[in-house]
Each structure stands twice: as structure tokens, then as C-alpha cells.
Design a protein around this motif. Structure first.
Motif, PDB file in Angstrom:
ATOM      1  N   GLN A   1       0.780   4.362   4.817  1.00  0.00           N
ATOM      2  CA  GLN A   1       0.805   2.958   5.241  1.00  0.00           C
ATOM      3  C   GLN A   1       0.810   2.909   6.758  1.00  0.00           C
TER       4      GLN A   1
ATOM      5  N   ASN B   1       0.382  -1.733  10.752  1.00  0.00           N
ATOM      6  CA  ASN B   1      -0.063  -3.118  10.525  1.00  0.00           C
ATOM      7  C   ASN B   1      -0.060  -3.505   9.040  1.00  0.00           C
ATOM      8  N   GLY B   2       0.434  -2.611   8.189  1.00  0.00           N
ATOM      9  CA  GLY B   2       0.550  -2.921   6.767  1.00  0.00           C
ATOM     10  C   GLY B   2      -0.592  -2.442   5.903  1.00  0.00           C
TER      11      GLY B   2
ATOM     12  N   THR C   1      -2.645  -0.242   3.570  1.00  0.00           N
ATOM     13  CA  THR C   1      -2.376   0.888   2.686  1.00  0.00           C
ATOM     14  C   THR C   1      -3.619   1.766   2.615  1.00  0.00           C
TER      15      THR C   1
ATOM     16  N   ASN D   1      -2.566  -6.083   6.019  1.00  0.00           N
ATOM     17  CA  ASN D   1      -1.389  -5.994   5.156  1.00  0.00           C
ATOM     18  C   ASN D   1      -1.655  -6.540   3.753  1.00  0.00           C
ATOM     19  N   ASN D   2      -2.839  -7.105   3.519  1.00  0.00           N
ATOM     20  CA  ASN D   2      -3.214  -7.549   2.173  1.00  0.00           C
ATOM     21  C   ASN D   2      -4.402  -6.744   1.660  1.00  0.00           C
TER      22      ASN D   2
ATOM     23  N   ARG E   1      -1.699  -7.641  11.908  1.00  0.00           N
ATOM     24  CA  ARG E   1      -1.316  -8.098  10.585  1.00  0.00           C
ATOM     25  C   ARG E   1      -1.755  -9.547  10.377  1.00  0.00           C
TER      26      ARG E   1
ATOM     27  N   GLU F   1       2.044 -13.004   5.831  1.00  0.00           N
ATOM     28  CA  GLU F   1       2.593 -12.260   4.701  1.00  0.00           C
ATOM     29  C   GLU F   1       2.077 -12.843   3.384  1.00  0.00           C
TER      30      GLU F   1
ATOM     31  N   ASP G   1       1.029  -1.849  -7.170  1.00  0.00           N
ATOM     32  CA  ASP G   1       1.644  -1.107  -6.078  1.00  0.00           C
ATOM     33  C   ASP G   1       1.971   0.313  -6.512  1.00  0.00           C
TER      34      ASP G   1
END
Length: 944
Positions: free
Chosen positions: A50, A53-54, A56, A230-231, A258, A261, A418
Motif C-alpha cells: 500500500q 496515498n492509499g 493498493t 485510495n479507491n 489521495r 475517503e 479487501d
């Protein structure tokens, strides 16, 4: 593709747990986990990182082929849209290919294509993904491309691009939904099944009124809300090293800020207060009834037992719906499904009554509901559970045959759970299903529960509905034009220490070895070509027997397709149901299909189950029962299938083109025959064709297996001992019956789109001769996404979802064809553009930059050619059919590298003469004819 020290258990039982090892923290990122195989387990090894900046990152190393697959999945689909702004997720999928700040307009497709790669993007209710498979030396370029559209897209999104892609989306809807029989069924059912405002109550492609009212700033706002790192999950698999990949990802993605959220969406239980009857008229041949129940959601504990229930009720010829409706010829089709998405699932059952049965949709509904009641009495058998468990294991293992398949699974599990490491649990949860579980979910979700009952009836036949409508679909949301402005946008800006405008320079194209193969000639005349492939414990086999569609009598066209269907029905020893049950318990598949000059038999099996699978294959092929009941059912289904196809514009265009191109001959008829020729066929005709043509002499077998060939041959004693030869007669192909310069117009009432075909006779197929060279010549005209004709009609004009040209050929005939399904109101303009592009290319030929593009695109594809067993089958089949040496690959590469601009131009002038071409248009004749006559050409209404 290899499984790198991975040994897959051929039994579900005893699968070991995998190891998951958190480690240190490289600069700017965290290694979340490392998963590798331990013992005989079903697992896709990977490392998961990860970024700060989120973002994956998941990396799967597979060093068997010099290629890499890159997937970026954003956790946003149509379910994240707002009321009045449907279709944004899918619309944005289109916009992501239109260029970004450092990548020119339409350059994304061109860069991937000239790298020898393939690419696409897909959108569903829950996620949007973008993916490329390329030679491994192109990895950095792909990361540069994906990062640029993640972090630097909006400045390149213009009003002009927005308008063109809005038209392209409309064309896609027209082609895939509005112009297809039953195309709008799904969206109507969703409106009735889900509460108003539920994320699944509108279609993924959206309502066109919503797309018409929004502006470019609405689309930009959607991107800013959902397209942050991050998404997103970036999944990379192939001939790479994880640490090297991480460094490149850090470089290109690490500075992208990012986004807002993103929280998981609620999964509210969906229920109905009463059964809702709805209906619609459509341009269809047969009425259809569709019953839908709301159930659970994807990965819910009850999903697996509901899937088993679905199999028992309506999947395969052992199912209750097949037995109660199709087997006895009350219905042409009847089946069940259990479609699951992140927030909800839908248990559906449907049937199309057979006209000869005299049954109504109300009768169909009654039989379906009686079948559900019958299930209560029947219960669940051991075979029911064994079948789905075998299917799940087989599907999981076959899904590991390509890097694309493995990456797609890792990305999907990460996005929705996840947890990329879910493949073992996916199989295990079906293994845990008990008989009691299946009965429990039936009682909980189906028995006595309210449903949506949708009737689709031919236009003007509303009396056929299952019951009068008692539910009104919600009215569209009344909203005026959008008022979103640029001032409403909150842009995010990345800061870099390198120049992103500099496109990475790939290293040398990786060397690719042609698969090593062996060849053997059986004494009965079957040539066998095979290769050992232990990357997965599977076997794929293709058997080609001389005698196909070209060998049919003209008045009996369709006999081969009926024979192909009957060769997987009942045998002298067992019923169709018994044979299918045994095959399903093995997780194997056997398919038979009729081709132009051959009957093709395709087998897929786990290697452990191959002997049992081949025993069934030999029983199918050498002991067919040729039952009169089987024949009557298949014949009637075939006739109804042809009648239904008459409502499809693409089918009508193909049918008219063949008839005009090849005249009164078998080649001039659809592959499956016509209503008249199918009605002429008797069971004796099917038997006669089988006994005359189903012989080994001249046959070909291609084998890709993890087993030694001796073990495979030992498992097919009847095939190796088979004797006989078929007649050696060349087929009569027929001659063209069209007048060049005439437009042949086929009527399809109120068609949302028009199907255009411009064609002419061409060359028979060859491997390194003029036919091969004509396809090189065609590449920039219509052989790639960035071709002239597609860029013109789709990207510049917005007339179509796609336009293509190509040369097709076999041993006996060949064709050049240009094709496009276009907006009905753009039919005349589209035809003008097609003529213009063909004419200009024939006159002026290829440009220097197009020649370079073609050479790069074709000669860099080698890394992708032989990866999977299916790809190897196709490659080896070509070698066997044309008696080639492996050196033909290098010979072709040499032709691509050396073919001159002058030679290509000469081929274009020779083979693209517009005054020799046939034009077919399928659409609403009453509106199209006066428009087409404005082209100054004779327009003939052509009756099929």
C-alpha cells in the motif's frame, strides 16, 4: 504462464492454509502481506503493498511467458451514481481512453496496440477496471499511461470529447440493448425488483435522458469523487519482480494525491410486498416470461447454497425446468440463474414457450412454479452437490491458465473483499454446502415469496402477457439541465521530480519461443499434433473431422448443426441426462460444433479426470442413440432459433451478404440453415450424414496436456482403432449474385440502429502469400481500434460503437468486408464515410507512419500468442491444417518487416475497388430508402 513452485491439489479435500507474512516497510509504501503456496493448495501467490496515498498494489510473479498484465480497478460502478446522473461510471470508462495531460488524444489505444498488446475496460454495478496485456518490456509504458489518466486526466477532458463519447455511449446502448431482442428486459426487471433510488434500480449504461442533461463538469466531478488512488487497486502479474515493479509504481503513482475517503456501501435486504407483474412489447419472435426473486449479496453465506438450488432448478438438462419445459417441447428455452453483485443478488427463472405447444406465458409461469414445488418433494441428491463442487474446482483451476485470469481474480477479491487470497475459500465454501443448507435457503428466499414477473411479448400481442400489470415502474426523475460549473470542482495536483511528458523507452522486445510440439500419424488417417503443458493440471483437446457445412445438400442445410447437437445427447447405453450428469461430476466439458469444412469436437478436462472424460467422449461419438425424440426437439429448437434471429440486425446483414455473395449454394446460406431447409431434414438425413462423413481419414487432433501423450492415447482406444474414409469431393461455393453499385436494403421495422456491410469476394486463405499480405494492408484501414474507419465513424463522428474492415478466407473462398452498426439517423452519412475511407485508401495507400505502426503492432504480439492452452491449440491447429514448419512464424515476421509501402499500395488498389463491392443495409426501410437514394445509387429492397 506457470504456477511457480505451485502444485494444485486435484481434490478439494485437504487443501492446506497459505502462509501470509507481513514484512518491513520500503520507503513510501508498506508491504502488507506476502502469500505463497504451502503444500498442495489452491492459491495465487502475490505480494500486496500500500502506497502512502492509499493505492493498493498487488504483484503476482509468473515467469513462464515474457508478458505482463496490468489491471487498475476502481471501486466505483453504477451503484455509486446519484439519481438523475445515471451512466456516469460507464461514461467515464469511455473518457479514460481519450487522452490525458501527457498522452495525446486517442494515443492510449495506439500505444498499446503498437506495443503488441491488447487492452480494454469494463464497468459493472460495483467497479470499473482498465487492463492491458503486453510484452514485458512494455511494463513501464503501461504504468506511465495508467498513472497519467489517474492523476492527470481532467485538463484533457474537453467539451468536444465529451460530446463524441456521449454519442458513442448512445450507440453502444443502441447496439447492445435497444436493437437486441429482449435487450431491455434486465433494466425493466431491476426497476420493479429494487426500491426506487436503490443503486441497482437503474442500468449500468444509464438512462439516456440523464446523459443528455448533464455537462462535462458533472463528469469531471464524478472523476474527482471516485478516481483517487485510495479507491483503486493496481494489480500486476507476469514475468516481473515485485520489488522492481514497486519502484516503478512509486515513481509514476506515488505523487498522485489521495481522493475523498470512500466508505463501504450498505447492503440493505431487498423484499417485495407482493408479486409484481409487469410487461412490455418488443420486436421479438417469441414471448418470454421472467420471474425474479431478491435474495442475498455477493459472498454472503447463503450465496453458495442458493447457487446449488439454482443448478437443480434450472441449469443443464438434468434440471427441473429443462425436464418440465424443454425436454417435452413445451418451451424452446427454460433456465434459471442466480446473478450476484456486491449489494444484492437476483434468483431468476425464465421460459420461452414453443409455438407448437399452444402454451401461454401464464402456462409457463404455472409450470415454473410447479417445478419449484416439485423441488420440495425431490429434495437434494448427492449428485447435485458433487456437480457444483466439481464445477467450482474446475473453474478455479482453468482460471489460472492465463496471467490475465489470475490478475483479474486477485483484483476482484481485493476490491470487493479487501482480501486477494480468496480463491481457496471460494472453492471451499461450495464444498461445505449441505443438503439441509439448500432446503433452508429455498424456504427462506423462494418458497411462497413475492417476485417480479416480467412478460415480454411481440408488438401488438399484449394479450399474451402472463397476467395484467399490477405495478407501475417509477417515472423518470424530473430534472432540468445541469448547472455544475468549473468553479464547483476541487482539483488535485500532483507534484513530481521528473518530466511526465517523456514517454518511457522500452527495452528490446523479448524473445519468444514457439511451443515445442510432437507429431504422430495414427494408422487410421488422423494426424495428431500435441505439446506438453504442465502449467496447470489440465488437458484441452480439439478433434477435427472432415465434413462440415460445405458438405451439406443445399435443401438440407442445417443437418450438420443438428448432428453436432445430437452428438452430445443420448447414447445407446445412457440417456442425455445420465451422460450430462457424469460429465458435470467430473467438471469437464465436451462441445461439438459444425464448421465450414469440418466437425469440431472440443474437450476440456482436469487431467486427473481425463480418462473418465474420454470414455464419455467415445460413447458420445461412437454410440449415438439418434433418438427420434432428441431429433424432433433439436429440429424445432433450431427452427425457432432461426425465426428469433430474424429480429437481429446483425444476423440479417450476414444472411443477406452471404446470399448475395455466394448465390444459390450452401455457402450462400446461414451456417445453421434456414426455416425451410431445417424443416426438410429428417432423422435419416442426420444418420446418413454421420455415416457418410464421420470418418477418421483426413482428421486432425490437437492436444495440449499436462499428461504424457501415451497416457492420453491409452485412454481413447476407440478413437485410435476407428477406421474409414469419407468422400473426397470439393464443395461447390457458388457465385456472386449482386450488382455492384446497388444498395440492398433489408427491412427491420423501427430499428434503433442500421447494420451496414460493404463487401466483395476475396482470396482463399494462405499463411505467407497474398492473402496474408492483404491483411497487413488492411490493418490501418480497419484492422485496429486506431484504424482510419473506426476513428472516423466512432471517435470523430460519434456514429457507431465500432467499425471494422477485414479479409476472411478458408480453403475454398474469401471475402473482404467492412461492417458497422450505426445510429439510424446517421445511416446515409456513415455509408458515405465508409465509401470515402475505402476509396481514399485504395487510391492513396498507406502512410509511412501507418506502415511503422503496423510493423510494430504485429511483430511485437509474439509474447501473447502462445500463453494459454487455448492459444496453443489454435497455433498447433494452424500448423496441422496447412502442413507448416515452425519457421513459418519467422517467415511471417520477415514479411511484416520487409513489405514495402509500394506493395501495400498495390494490394490496396487491387483488392479495394469500390465498383466491385456489394452494399447491404439493414434498418427501417420506410425511412432509410429515401435517404439512401440521395447518394445517387439504386436502392433495392431485398427480401430474405
Amino acid at each position: 504462464m506457470k504456477l511457480n513452485k505451485l502444485v494444485i491439489a486435484l481434490s478439494i479435500a485437504g487443501l492446506a492454509a497459505c502462509s501470509s507474512t507481513p514484512t518491513g516497510q520500503p520507503v513510501g509504501s508498506q508491504l502488507v502481506e506476502q502469500v505463497s503456496a504451502v503444500g498442495n493448495e489452491l492459491v495465487i501467490p502475490y505480494k500486496k503493498f500500500q502506497l502512502v496515498n492509499g493505492l493498493t498494489l498487488i504483484v503476482h510473479e509468473d515467469h513462464s511467458d515474457p508478458l505482463v498484465h496490468v489491471d487498475v480497478t476502481y471501486h466505483v460502478g453504477s451503484a455509486r451514481e446519484e439519481l438523475g446522473k445515471s451512466g456516469f461510471a460507464h461514461f467515464f470508462e469511455h473518457m479514460m481512453f481519450q487522452g490525458s495531460e501527457h498522452v495525446g488524444d486517442d494515443e492510449h489505444f495506439k500505444i498499446v496496440t503498437e506495443a503488441g498488446g491488447t487492452m480494454n475496460g469494463t464497468t459493472n454495478s460495483d467497479r470499473t477496471n482498465y487492463f492491458q496485456t503486453v510484452p514485458v518490456n512494455q511494463l513501464e509504458t503501461m504504468l506511465w499511461l495508467e498513472a497519467d489518466r489517474m492523476g492527470f486526466l481532467l485538463n484533457a477532458v474537453t467539451q468536444e470529447k465529451f460530446e463524441i463519447q456521449r454519442e458513442t455511449v448512445k450507440n453502444e446502448r443502441g447496439q447492445r440493448i435497444d436493437n437486441q431482442p429482449y435487450g431491455r428486459l434486465g433494466e425493466r426487471v431491476a426497476q420493479a425488483l429494487y426500491p426506487e433510488g436503490h443503486p441497482y434500480s437503474w442500468p449500468v449504461i444509464g438512462w439516456m435522458d440523464d446523459l443528455n442533461r448533464v455537462n462535462v463538469n458533472d463528469l469531471k466531478a464524478f472523476f474527482l469523487r471516485w478516481y483517487g488512488p485510495n479507491n483503486a487497486t493496481l494489480t500486476i502479474g507476469g514475468d516481473v519482480k515485485a520489488e522492481e515493479v514497486l519502484a516503478l509504481v512509486e515513481k509514476y503513482f506515488g505523487s498522485i494525491p489521495r481522493g475523498p475517503e470512500v466508505q463501504p456501501m450498505a447492503k440493505p435486504t431487498v423484499s417485495l410486498d407482493k408479486t409484481r407483474y409487469i410487461s412490455m412489447e418488443d420486436n421479438v419472435h417469441l414471448p418470454l416470461v421472467y420471474i425474479a426473486y431478491p435474495t442475498v449479496h455477493l459472498f454472503h453465506a447463503d450465496e453458495a447454497p442458493l447457487d446449488v438450488l439454482m443448478q437443480i432448478i434450472g441449469s443443464g438438462n438434468n434440471s427441473l425446468l429443462y425436464q418440465n419445459l424443454v425436454k417435452n417441447q413445451l418451451a424452446v428455452q427454460a433456465a434459471a440463474s442466480h446473478g450476484c453483485s456486491e449489494l444484492a443478488c437476483q434468483f431468476a427463472l425464465y421460459a420461452l414457450p414453443h409455438p407448437a405447444s399452444g402454451k401461454t406465458l401464464a402456462d409457463m409461469e404455472a409450470v415454473i412454479r410447479n417445478s419449484l414445488a416439485e423441488f420440495e418433494q425431490r429434495g437434494v441428491t448427492d449428485d447435485d452437490l458433487a456437480k457444483i463442487k466439481a464445477e467450482m474446482l474446475s473453474d478455479a483451476i482453468f482460471g489460472l491458465q492465463s496471467v490475465h485470469g489470475k490478475v483479474a481474480q486477485l483484483a476482484n477479491y481485493q476490491t470487493l473483499l479487501d482480501n486477494p487470497n480468496y480463491i481457496n475459500e471460494q472453492v471451499a465454501r461450495y464444498r461445505r454446502v449441505s443438503k439441509e443448507d439448500v432446503m433452508r435457503v429455498y424456504e427462506k428466499y423462494i418458497k411462497g415469496k413475492a417476485s417480479v414477473v416480467m412478460s415480454v411479448v411481440p408488438k401488438g400481442q399484449t394479450q399474451l402477457v402472463a397476467a395484467a400489470d399490477n405495478f407501475s415502474l417509477p417515472a423518470p426523475v424530473e430534472m432540468g439541465p445541469s448547472t455544475t460549473t468549473a468553479d464547483d470542482l476541487h482539483l488535485r495536483v500532483a507534484k513530481d521530480n521528473f518530466d511526465r511528458s517523456v514517454r518511457p523507452t522500452p527495452g528490446a522486445n523479448p524473445a519468444v519461443d514457439v511451443p515445442q510440439y510432437w507429431q504422430e500419424n495414427w494408422g487410421n488417417g488422423i494426424e495428431v499434433l500435441g505439446t506438453h503443458n504442465d502449467e496447470t493440471p489440465t488437458t484441452s483437446l480439439l478433434l477435427k473431422i472432415r465434413g462440415g457445412n460445405y458438405q451439406q445438400n443445399l435443401d438440407k442445410a442445417g443437418v450438420t448443426s443438428i448432428l453436432a447437437a445430437m452428438l452430445t445427447e443420448s447414447t445407446k447405453s445412457r440417456s442425455s441426462e445420465q451422460m450430462a450428469r457424469e460429465l458435470e461430476k467430473l467438471g469437464s466439458s465436451i462441445r461439438v460444433s459444425a464448421k465450414d469444412d469440418t466437425m469440431n469436437v472440443f474437450v476440456n478436462s482436469l487431467s486427473e479426470n481425463l480418462p473418465a472424460t474420454l470414455t464419455l467422449l467415445e460413447e458420445y461419438l461412437f454410440e449415438p442413440a439418434f433418438s427420434q425424440d432428441d431429433f424432433a426437439r433439436i429440429q424445432k429448437q433450431s427452427i425457432e432459433g432461426v425465426k428469433n434471429a430474424q429480429k437481429d440486425a446483425g444476423y440479417l446483414a450476414s444472411k443477406a451478404t452471404r446470399a448475395l455473395m455466394y448465390g444459390h449454394s450452401v455457402a450462400g446460406l446461414p451456417d445453421g440453415g434456414t426455416e425451410q431447409t431445417l424443416a426438410n431434414i429428417t432423422l435419416d438425413d442426420v444418420k446418413a450424414f454421420y455415416h457418410t462423413w464421420f470418418k477418421p481419414q483426413g482428421g486432425e487432433m490437437i492436444l495440449v496436456s499436462s499428461l504424457d501423450k501415451a497416457k492420453v492415447f491409452a485412454a481413447m482406444p476407440k478413437l485410435t482403432a476407428w477406421q474409414g474414409s469419407a468422400p473426397d469431393v470439393a464443395p461447390s461455393i457458388g457465385k456472386a449474385q449482386f450488382e455492384p453499385g446497388v444498395i440492398y436494403l433489408v427491412n427491420k421495422d423501427e430499428a434503433a440502429q442500421s447494420a451496414i456491410r460493404v463487401a466483395k469476394p476475396g482470396l482463399v486463405q494462405d499463411i505467407t502469400g497474398e492473402f496474408y499480405r492483404t491483411n497487413l494492408m488492411n490493418f490501418p484501414l480497419g484492422g485496429a481500434f486506431n484504424s482510419r474507419i473506426n476513428m472516423n465513424l466512432r471517435e470523430d463522428k460519434g456514429y457507431t460503437y465500432g467499425a471494422w474492415t477485414g479479409f476472411w478466407g478458408d480453403k475454398y473462398s474469401g471475402t473482404f468486408s467492412a461492417s458497422a452498426d450505426v445510429r439510424a439517423d446517421a445511416t446515409k452519412a456513415s455509408l458515405e464515410e465508409i465509401y470515402k475511407e475505402i476509396g481514399q485508401y485504395a487510391q492513396s495507400g498507406i502512410r509511412g507512419d501507418e506502415l511503422s505502426f503496423m510493423r510494430l503492432a504485429i511483430n511485437q504480439k509474439d509474447a501473447l500468442k502462445y500463453e494459454t492452452p487455448s492459444a496453443k491449440l489454435g497455433f498447433l491447429a494452424q500448423i496441422l491444417e496447412f502442413d507448416l514448419k515452425p519457421s513459418f512464424v519467422k517467415e511471417r515476421a520477415g514479411i511484416v518487416s520487409s513489405i514495402s509501402q509500394a506493395e501495400i499500395n498495390a494490394l490496396a488498389a487491387k483488392h479495394l475497388k469500390l465498383d466491385e463491392m456489394l452494399t447491404v443495409v439493414v434498418g427501417d426501410a420506410k425511412t432509410l430508402k429515401p435517404e439512401l437514394e440521395k447518394l445517387g445509387k439504386k436502392v433495392v429492397e431485398y427480401k430474405l
